[in-house]
Design a protein around this motif. Structure first.
Motif, mmCIF file in Angstrom:
data_model
loop_
_atom_site.group_PDB
_atom_site.id
_atom_site.type_symbol
_atom_site.label_atom_id
_atom_site.label_comp_id
_atom_site.label_asym_id
_atom_site.label_seq_id
_atom_site.Cartn_x
_atom_site.Cartn_y
_atom_site.Cartn_z
ATOM 1 N N LEU A 84 11.623 8.260 31.002
ATOM 2 C CA LEU A 84 12.954 9.073 30.799
ATOM 3 C C LEU A 84 12.818 9.533 29.444
ATOM 4 O O LEU A 84 12.349 9.386 28.253
ATOM 5 N N ARG A 85 13.493 11.177 29.528
ATOM 6 C CA ARG A 85 13.677 11.523 28.010
ATOM 7 C C ARG A 85 14.764 11.093 26.926
ATOM 8 O O ARG A 85 15.561 10.594 27.846
ATOM 9 N N PHE A 123 20.824 -0.882 22.070
ATOM 10 C CA PHE A 123 20.679 0.253 23.096
ATOM 11 C C PHE A 123 19.434 1.113 22.564
ATOM 12 O O PHE A 123 18.803 1.736 23.620
ATOM 13 N N LYS A 124 19.122 1.437 21.590
ATOM 14 C CA LYS A 124 18.020 2.128 21.042
ATOM 15 C C LYS A 124 16.681 1.649 21.557
ATOM 16 O O LYS A 124 15.869 2.397 21.926
ATOM 17 N N GLN A 125 16.799 0.328 21.729
ATOM 18 C CA GLN A 125 15.580 -0.522 21.937
ATOM 19 C C GLN A 125 15.471 -0.064 23.506
ATOM 20 O O GLN A 125 14.339 -0.036 24.316
ATOM 21 N N LEU A 171 19.317 8.555 29.242
ATOM 22 C CA LEU A 171 20.035 7.163 29.304
ATOM 23 C C LEU A 171 21.457 7.176 28.866
ATOM 24 O O LEU A 171 22.297 6.843 29.397
ATOM 25 N N GLN A 172 21.344 7.566 27.670
ATOM 26 C CA GLN A 172 22.882 7.786 26.972
ATOM 27 C C GLN A 172 23.753 8.529 27.601
ATOM 28 O O GLN A 172 24.833 8.306 27.826
ATOM 29 N N VAL A 193 28.996 9.032 30.963
ATOM 30 C CA VAL A 193 29.387 9.507 32.205
ATOM 31 C C VAL A 193 30.135 8.502 32.873
ATOM 32 O O VAL A 193 31.252 8.423 33.291
ATOM 33 N N VAL A 194 29.070 7.404 32.832
ATOM 34 C CA VAL A 194 29.689 6.141 33.706
ATOM 35 C C VAL A 194 30.892 5.452 33.135
ATOM 36 O O VAL A 194 31.879 5.091 33.721
#
Length: 119
Positions: free
Chosen positions: A51-52, A38-40, A56-57, A62-63
């Motif tokens: 995106l900052r 997920f970091k990549q 994304l996290q 939330v989803v």
């Protein structure tokens, strides 16, 4: 088993079930070691999609919370990547629908059907 080396790498494995000719059926899965963290993903989105860090996290958090809540209430959730639905399993063999009660089925996981863009 043979491994393909051009294009998408995958491995071919035999299933325990046999086909009509008596030979084991085969299945395909992605090659081991072919994964991204997920970091990549976040670094890629930061660099190429402007995106900052953390946006994304936050979206995924939330989803996951909302989809999990709706799945626990028994709803199917349609998303751009596909639909998620609770998978239920009927216990035993029933022939009359009137004999089925709440204790006659169990929660067997989450069913994911990818959208046509991801198939």
């Amino acid at each position: 088993m043979p491994r393909k080396t051009d294009g998408i790498e995958f491995e071919i494995h035999p299933r325990p079930t046999k086909g009509e000719d008596g030979k084991p059926l085969l299945y395909v899965r992605p090659a081991k070691g072919r994964k991204k963290s997920f970091k990549q993903l976040e670094d890629f989105c930061n660099k190429y999609r402007n995106l900052r860090t953390g946006e994304l996290q936050m979206v995924f958090d939330v989803v996951i919370d909302v989809v999990g809540l709706w799945l626990s209430d028994g709803y199917r959730v349609e998303t751009p990547i596909g639909s998620f639905a609770p998978k239920l399993k009927l216990l035993g063999e029933h022939t009359d629908p009137k004999t089925i009660h709440g204790r006659d089925f169990e929660y067997a996981g989450i069913e994911f059907i990818p959208s046509k863009e991801f198939q």
